[in-house]
Scaffold this active site. Structure first.
Site, PDB file in Angstrom:
ATOM      1  N   ASP A   1      53.719  35.555  84.565  1.00 46.69           N
ATOM      2  CA  ASP A   1      52.363  35.177  84.157  1.00 46.69           C
ATOM      3  C   ASP A   1      51.473  34.917  85.373  1.00 46.69           C
ATOM      4  O   ASP A   1      51.957  34.583  86.448  1.00 46.69           O
ATOM      5  CB  ASP A   1      52.447  33.919  83.269  1.00 46.69           C
ATOM      6  CG  ASP A   1      51.192  33.715  82.443  1.00 46.69           C
ATOM      7  OD1 ASP A   1      50.366  34.653  82.335  1.00 46.69           O
ATOM      8  OD2 ASP A   1      51.020  32.605  81.897  1.00 46.69           O
TER       9      ASP A   1
ATOM     10  N   ASN B   1      49.749  40.659  73.423  1.00 44.65           N
ATOM     11  CA  ASN B   1      48.902  41.245  74.467  1.00 44.65           C
ATOM     12  C   ASN B   1      48.144  42.484  73.962  1.00 44.65           C
ATOM     13  O   ASN B   1      47.210  42.948  74.606  1.00 44.65           O
ATOM     14  CB  ASN B   1      49.724  41.631  75.714  1.00 44.65           C
ATOM     15  CG  ASN B   1      50.215  40.446  76.512  1.00 44.65           C
ATOM     16  OD1 ASN B   1      51.262  40.505  77.157  1.00 44.65           O
ATOM     17  ND2 ASN B   1      49.469  39.348  76.514  1.00 44.65           N
TER      18      ASN B   1
HETATM   19  C1  IPE Z   1      53.069  36.071  78.253  1.00 43.81           C
HETATM   20  O1  IPE Z   1      51.920  35.832  78.981  1.00 43.81           O
HETATM   21  C2  IPE Z   1      53.334  37.534  78.173  1.00 43.81           C
HETATM   22  C3  IPE Z   1      53.693  38.185  79.442  1.00 43.81           C
HETATM   23  C4  IPE Z   1      53.882  37.602  80.580  1.00 43.81           C
HETATM   24  C5  IPE Z   1      53.892  39.600  79.354  1.00 43.81           C
HETATM   25  P1  IPE Z   1      50.507  35.604  78.266  1.00 43.81           P
HETATM   26  O2  IPE Z   1      49.520  35.375  79.353  1.00 43.81           O
HETATM   27  O3  IPE Z   1      50.231  36.692  77.316  1.00 43.81           O
HETATM   28  O4  IPE Z   1      50.769  34.266  77.437  1.00 43.81           O
HETATM   29  P2  IPE Z   1      49.748  33.228  76.813  1.00 43.81           P
HETATM   30  O5  IPE Z   1      48.794  34.012  75.982  1.00 43.81           O
HETATM   31  O6  IPE Z   1      49.061  32.544  77.947  1.00 43.81           O
HETATM   32  O7  IPE Z   1      50.605  32.282  76.033  1.00 43.81           O
HETATM   33  C1  IPE Z   2      50.698  38.285  83.090  1.00 45.19           C
HETATM   34  O1  IPE Z   2      49.517  37.929  83.694  1.00 45.19           O
HETATM   35  C2  IPE Z   2      50.793  39.754  82.802  1.00 45.19           C
HETATM   36  C3  IPE Z   2      50.622  40.115  81.379  1.00 45.19           C
HETATM   37  C4  IPE Z   2      50.534  39.279  80.387  1.00 45.19           C
HETATM   38  C5  IPE Z   2      50.587  41.523  81.075  1.00 45.19           C
HETATM   39  P1  IPE Z   2      48.230  37.602  82.837  1.00 45.19           P
HETATM   40  O2  IPE Z   2      47.461  38.869  82.664  1.00 45.19           O
HETATM   41  O3  IPE Z   2      48.570  36.908  81.584  1.00 45.19           O
HETATM   42  O4  IPE Z   2      47.441  36.635  83.820  1.00 45.19           O
HETATM   43  P2  IPE Z   2      46.618  35.339  83.425  1.00 45.19           P
HETATM   44  O5  IPE Z   2      47.516  34.476  82.592  1.00 45.19           O
HETATM   45  O6  IPE Z   2      45.429  35.807  82.656  1.00 45.19           O
HETATM   46  O7  IPE Z   2      46.264  34.722  84.727  1.00 45.19           O
HETATM   47 MG    MG Z   3      48.742  34.955  81.053  1.00 45.02          MG
END
Ligand code: IPE
Ligand code: IPE
Ligand code: MG
Length: 245
Positions: free
Chosen positions: A21, A69
């Site tokens: 994340d 996502n």
């Molecule tokens: C979890 O991260 C999914 C991945 C790392 C692929 P998200 O960024 O989607 O999670 P939330 O929405 O903050 O819980």
């Molecule tokens: C994790 O990074 C990757 C995916 C969920 C695909 P994020 O895209 O969730 O990054 P933040 O949480 O917005 O910083």
């Molecule tokens: Mg995230």
């Protein structure tokens, strides 16, 4: 200097699962678009995978894209899928050379056709590799996985439903070929599982790092592993039961 003592090595996890994340926040902190963060996140995968192989952690599962996502903007989703394609194209040779077997969990039908194809091709091409195990969670959702498993189990006439044990039911999960994760790492300081391996995580140790994923490199990963070696996994028992011989 050795990274881990023989005693520590014995206590290393078999299966590490990572919620990668913080790519977006990392990009924002560099004044760049989100996709720049995802690109650097992919670069970091290589470094963490190599570290796991080097120290002898045989299974790694990476949460790359959740079913939720899918609700992100189209341009971010297609950017992520292109990065996935690029990654698999570039890494296939290395996976073959190093004996890495690729698996995927998640609903691949929900990916764009080109992405589904390269994932399936890479799985097929690496299926006889047996030196190391990389699983990508792609369009993955734990609740959806459990629901599918319940349906498949209840529809299986040959299944003894009356005396169903957990290990029987686990055979219907997408993770049936994987050991449960011993350690779940989440980067970027969030203390939640976000629909990742909910039942498999029953006795996983959880490690949350404040670092965003692109910054969670070799050293941070080794620190997480070292922390894990110090944990006492009690599985419901008392500390005294574990230490008395
Ligand atoms: C979890 O991260 C999914 C991945 C790392 C692929 P998200 O960024 O989607 O999670 P939330 O929405 O903050 O819980
Ligand atoms: C994790 O990074 C990757 C995916 C969920 C695909 P994020 O895209 O969730 O990054 P933040 O949480 O917005 O910083
Ligand atoms: Mg995230």
């Amino acid at each position: 200097m050795q990274i881990f003592t023989p005693e520590e090595k014995e206590r290393l996890p078999v299966h590490v699962a990572i919620i990668m994340d913080g790519n977006g926040r990392w990009a924002r902190s560099h004044g760049k678009p989100r996709l720049f963060g995802h690109r650097n996140g992919v670069e970091n995968v290589r470094s963490v995978v190599n570290t796991a192989r080097e120290v002898g952690v045989p299974f790694m599962t990476l949460y790359a894209f959740s079913q939720e996502n899918q609700n992100r903007p189209m341009d971010e989703k297609s950017g992520l899928m292109r990065l996935l394609e690029e990654f698999l194209k570039r890494e296939l040779k290395t996976m073959q050379k190093d004996g890495i077997r690729l698996r995927a969990i998640g609903d691949l039908d929900g990916l764009p056709r080109f992405a589904k194809k390269i994932v399936e091709d890479s799985i097929e091409k690496t299926k006889d590799n047996d030196q190391w195990n990389l699983t990508l969670a792609l369009n993955y959702g734990s609740r959806q996985e459990i629901l599918q498993a319940v349906k498949a189990c209840s529809q299986n006439q040959n299944q003894n439903h009356e005396n169903l044990e957990w290990d029987d039911f686990a055979q219907y999960l997408e993770t049936k070929d994987l050991p449960d994760p011993d350690l779940i790492i989440r980067t970027s300081g969030e203390f939640r599982l976000s629909n990742f391996l909910l039942v498999q995580a029953a006795y996983a140790e959880i490690f949350v790092s404040p670092l965003h994923w692109p910054d969670f490199g070799r050293k941070a990963f080794l620190d997480a592993l070292r922390d894990f070696t110090k944990r006492e996994r009690r599985y419901g028992k008392t500390s005294e039961q574990l230490t008395s011989f």
